[in-house]
Scaffold this motif. Structure first.
Motif, PDB file in Angstrom:
ATOM      1  N   ALA A  44      27.034  40.735  39.968  1.00  0.00           N
ATOM      2  CA  ALA A  44      26.213  41.774  39.357  1.00  0.00           C
ATOM      3  C   ALA A  44      26.892  43.140  39.479  1.00  0.00           C
ATOM      4  CB  ALA A  44      24.841  41.811  40.024  1.00  0.00           C
ATOM      5  N   ASP A  69      30.198  41.327  34.106  1.00  0.00           N
ATOM      6  CA  ASP A  69      28.746  41.227  34.031  1.00  0.00           C
ATOM      7  C   ASP A  69      28.184  42.262  33.055  1.00  0.00           C
ATOM      8  OD1 ASP A  69      26.222  40.101  35.017  1.00  0.00           O
ATOM      9  OD2 ASP A  69      25.927  42.076  35.913  1.00  0.00           O
ATOM     10  N   ARG A 101      25.067  32.524  39.145  1.00  0.00           N
ATOM     11  CA  ARG A 101      25.917  33.680  39.435  1.00  0.00           C
ATOM     12  C   ARG A 101      26.838  33.335  40.595  1.00  0.00           C
ATOM     13  NH1 ARG A 101      25.554  38.764  37.629  1.00  0.00           N
ATOM     14  NH2 ARG A 101      23.402  38.498  36.939  1.00  0.00           N
TER      15      ARG A 101
END
Length: 323
Positions: free
Chosen positions: A218, A223, A243
């Motif tokens: 993230a 991303d 993720r």
């Protein structure tokens, strides 16, 4: 440059050219011309006049008795003979640079420690190749490789905790830094060879609707880039996404499942050649394709200079690999 395309004496002329006529500077001129496309820019690079560069090319053509470049409108294009010389000339110059690097290292006894920071999209192919080359040239030097994001690494570089940073984006404040472009390595969309989209020759982003992704950390460039692309095409992330902060796990999950993912082309190419992944015909135009090397201005020791050259050589090889 009206040289006959071929004649009976040509083999003798070619043999004579390679035995006694070819000069390294002429190869450098041809290779640089292939990079910049204009005699004027080649002349500027070598700090000579345009007629001097044209004369060197004409001398090669006369010695070979065949044309190497042709003018098409305002542009110069290489003939098949010219392309051949450029291709092999690039390899010759690369090997000579490697020899120079090795001799420099031997002569200076390069030792010490170099701290390299790199973003995750460069640590699978480019960084290992550069560090392996560095170790061959300077076996007594120590290397530390740190994988992180640029928001952490550029402050570390400024504070002296890192010597070099390999990234896709430049630092926000470039006054304290110097940069070189290492190579072009675009980000591509990949799937398992078993994925239903793997063999589609044409795709639209809407074809990816409701398909799960494996996501980069993230806040990373990958991303953010994916989020921007999906938003632009009025798509959202579906349920079932994964993720991962590990590129190794990232690749393994792609190869074994139904996930979509983003990888640098140099890394994806290995899995494509191994028959485990496929690259989808979609563009990630909002993500930088260039790879940059950044160091502090006026901070260049022999060990840092050697590592920089090794990254430049590894980048050249990455750029030259078949796509």
């Amino acid at each position: 440059m009206n040289i006959p395309a071929g004649n009976a004496s040509q083999p003798t002329a070619i043999d004579r050219f390679f035995r006694a006529g070819l000069k390294l500077q002429q190869l450098r001129i041809l290779v640089r011309l292939s990079q910049v496309g204009q005699v004027r820019k080649v002349a500027e690079a070598f700090h000579v006049t345009q007629p001097a560069i044209s004369k060197q090319i004409a001398e090669m053509e006369a010695a070979l008795e065949m044309p190497l470049v042709q003018r098409v409108g305002r542009r110069l294009r290489f003939t098949a003979a010219g392309e051949s010389l450029v291709t092999h000339g690039r390899e010759i110059l690369h090997h000579l640079e490697q020899a120079r690097t090795e001799l420099d290292a031997l002569a200076s006894g390069v030792a010490g420690r170099v701290m390299v920071g790199a973003v995750g999209t460069t640590t699978a192919v480019l960084a290992p190749a550069a560090i392996s080359s560095f170790q061959r040239h300077a076996p007594n030097a120590e290397v530390a490789l740190i994988e992180s994001t640029t928001d952490r690494m550029f402050p570390m570089l400024l504070d002296g905790e890192l010597d070099l940073v390999v990234s896709r984006t430049p630092p926000p404040d470039q006054q304290e830094f110097e940069q070189v472009r290492i190579c072009k390595d675009p980000i591509v969309v990949v799937v398992s060879r078993e994925h239903p989209l793997a063999f589609r020759r044409s795709l639209d982003w809407k074809d990816l609707s409701d398909m799960p992704w494996i996501l980069a950390p993230a806040g990373s460039a990958l991303d953010k880039g994916l989020a921007q692309t999906l938003t632009r095409h009025k798509l959202s992330l579906p349920q079932g996404c994964v993720r991962s902060t590990s590129l190794l796990a990232y690749t393994s999950l792609l190869e074994g499942g139904a996930l979509l993912g983003l990888l640098p082309e140099s890394h994806a190419r290995r899995s494509v050649e191994a028959g485990s992944l496929a690259v989808l015909p979609l563009l990630m135009s909002n993500l930088p394709s260039q790879v940059l090397l950044t160091r502090r201005r006026n901070r260049l020791s022999p060990v840092i200079e050697l590592m920089q050259r090794c990254f430049e050589e590894a980048g050249a090889l990455t750029q030259a690999s078949p796509r």
